[in-house]
Design a protein around this motif. Structure first.
Motif, PDB file in Angstrom:
ATOM      1  N   THR A 197      20.847  39.654  13.208  1.00 40.75           N
ATOM      2  CA  THR A 197      21.553  39.083  14.362  1.00 40.75           C
ATOM      3  C   THR A 197      22.078  40.219  15.222  1.00 40.75           C
ATOM      4  O   THR A 197      22.917  40.999  14.792  1.00 40.75           O
ATOM      5  N   THR A 198      21.566  40.302  16.433  1.00 38.66           N
ATOM      6  CA  THR A 198      21.924  41.378  17.354  1.00 38.66           C
ATOM      7  C   THR A 198      22.952  40.865  18.353  1.00 38.66           C
ATOM      8  O   THR A 198      22.672  39.926  19.113  1.00 38.66           O
ATOM      9  N   VAL A 199      24.132  41.480  18.336  1.00 38.16           N
ATOM     10  CA  VAL A 199      25.225  41.051  19.208  1.00 38.16           C
ATOM     11  C   VAL A 199      25.406  42.070  20.333  1.00 38.16           C
ATOM     12  O   VAL A 199      25.638  43.254  20.086  1.00 38.16           O
ATOM     13  N   VAL A 200      25.272  41.599  21.567  1.00 38.58           N
ATOM     14  CA  VAL A 200      25.449  42.451  22.749  1.00 38.58           C
ATOM     15  C   VAL A 200      26.892  42.315  23.216  1.00 38.58           C
ATOM     16  O   VAL A 200      27.338  41.222  23.587  1.00 38.58           O
ATOM     17  N   GLY A 201      27.619  43.423  23.185  1.00 34.31           N
ATOM     18  CA  GLY A 201      29.046  43.389  23.463  1.00 34.31           C
ATOM     19  C   GLY A 201      29.404  43.418  24.938  1.00 34.31           C
ATOM     20  O   GLY A 201      28.560  43.276  25.825  1.00 34.31           O
TER      21      GLY A 201
END
Length: 345
Positions: free
Chosen positions: A292-296
């Motif tokens: 799961t890639t979370v873009v901040g």
């Protein structure tokens, strides 16, 4: 679509259930990418050299002539293909793990961005799927933003492989390429840099959340020179898909890895995943673990033509704090305990 037609044909041919056919297609899609990552560049070079020695030498000669003419294209943003980015194979690739892209904030199309992607993992599977394909909907989540995944410049010296990479919007991770995209390609560009690079890949192992970042400040300097906003990105699960032999500092194995890293640009890792036909055997396929890639939240960066070291250090510290806050905010949502901390080396 084409993917559905292939699925129906295979199901009729082998009398397999839809779920089994989908699983096999997922395995095939991941296998082709792993082989591309490991051997496509060398294999295409050898094949091209062989063709030069056959009666079909003119084909290879024409390609090489065109290659000379096209040599600088990767440094000028490449040659992306929306058709390639939307291939059905990438959706099977996504579903194998599965891989998911999480958006936390909107991005303005009037700005340019540098995404810092963490951690590297063995192959950067999440970075590729999320930003070099449309499988997780990056263009829908961030409308008007053009993502460019930056990777080793040496890959673009390999025939055929360079064209394949460019079709996905992948560019060399060097100053010329990044300067061009951020200064001569308008706004709405997002360059994804896997900040930890080869050094970080040497320490990735399941259950460990650590990033190589303390002395990685070049991307911050580039952001300041171009006034490109910095965006921290953390990929939960990236380190879980392969198991690696970790050599201790001072050992012969670590010495060899660092020599390769220094002189060639990549570090040879001894790793394994699952086998092609069984998850209980060793092989090159990654383990099907969720990524799961979370873009901040973007960090607004001023444009400073010649930033001082003090200015670089200041914005680097803000970036590190933002990455840690991003990790802490989402860690429990994606399977990590509240007591887990992000190790910044």
């Amino acid at each position: 679509g084409t993917g559905s037609n292939i699925l129906s044909a295979l199901q009729d041919l082998f009398w397999l259930s839809k779920s089994k056919v989908e699983k096999q297609l997922q395995i095939i899609s991941v296998l082709q990418w792993v082989l591309t990552f490991l051997i496509m560049g060398v294999a295409c070079t050898l094949i091209l050299m062989y063709i030069l020695c056959t009666d079909c030498w003119a084909i290879a000669a024409l390609y090489l002539a065109w290659l000379v003419f096209d040599w600088n294209t990767p440094k000028k943003g490449g040659r992306r293909s929306q058709w390639v980015r939307n291939w059905a194979i990438w959706r099977y690739f996504r579903d194998y793990f599965p891989i998911r892209l999480v958006k936390t904030h909107n991005l303005l199309t009037t700005r340019n961005y540098i995404f810092g992607y963490h951690p590297h993992g063995i192959m950067g599977l999440g970075a590729f799927c999320n930003f070099s394909t449309e499988a997780t909907g990056v263009s829908q989540k961030f409308p008007g933003i053009r993502p460019y995944l930056a990777t080793l410049a040496g890959n673009f010296r390999m025939p055929i492989l360079r064209d394949y990479l460019m079709s996905g919007g992948i560019c060399p991770v060097n100053r010329d390429s990044i300067d061009y995209i951020l200064s001569k390609n308008g706004s709405g560009n997002a360059i994804i840099i896997v900040v930890g690079g080869a050094a970080e890949s040497l320490n990735c192992t399941p259950g460990k959340n650590s990033v190589t970042l303390k002395n990685r400040k070049g991307f911050v300097k580039l952001a300041l020179r171009h006034g490109a906003d910095l965006v921290p990105v953390y990929s939960f699960g990236e380190n879980e898909v392969y198991k690696q032999v970790i050599f201790e500092e001072g050992s012969w194995g670590r010495w060899v890895q660092k020599k390769f890293q220094k002189h060639i640009g990549f570090a040879p890792c001894i790793f394994h995943g699952r086998g092609l036909f069984s998850s209980n055997t060793w092989g090159l396929l990654p383990y099907p673990k969720p990524i799961t890639t979370v873009v901040g939240e973007p960090i607004t960066i001023p444009k400073i033509d010649n930033p001082s070291q003090k200015e670089v250090d200041f914005y680097h510290s803000i970036y590190v704090d933002s990455l840690i806050k991003l990790f802490d905010k989402y860690k429990s949502k994606f399977g990590l305990p509240e007591t887990e901390t992000l190790e910044v080396n």
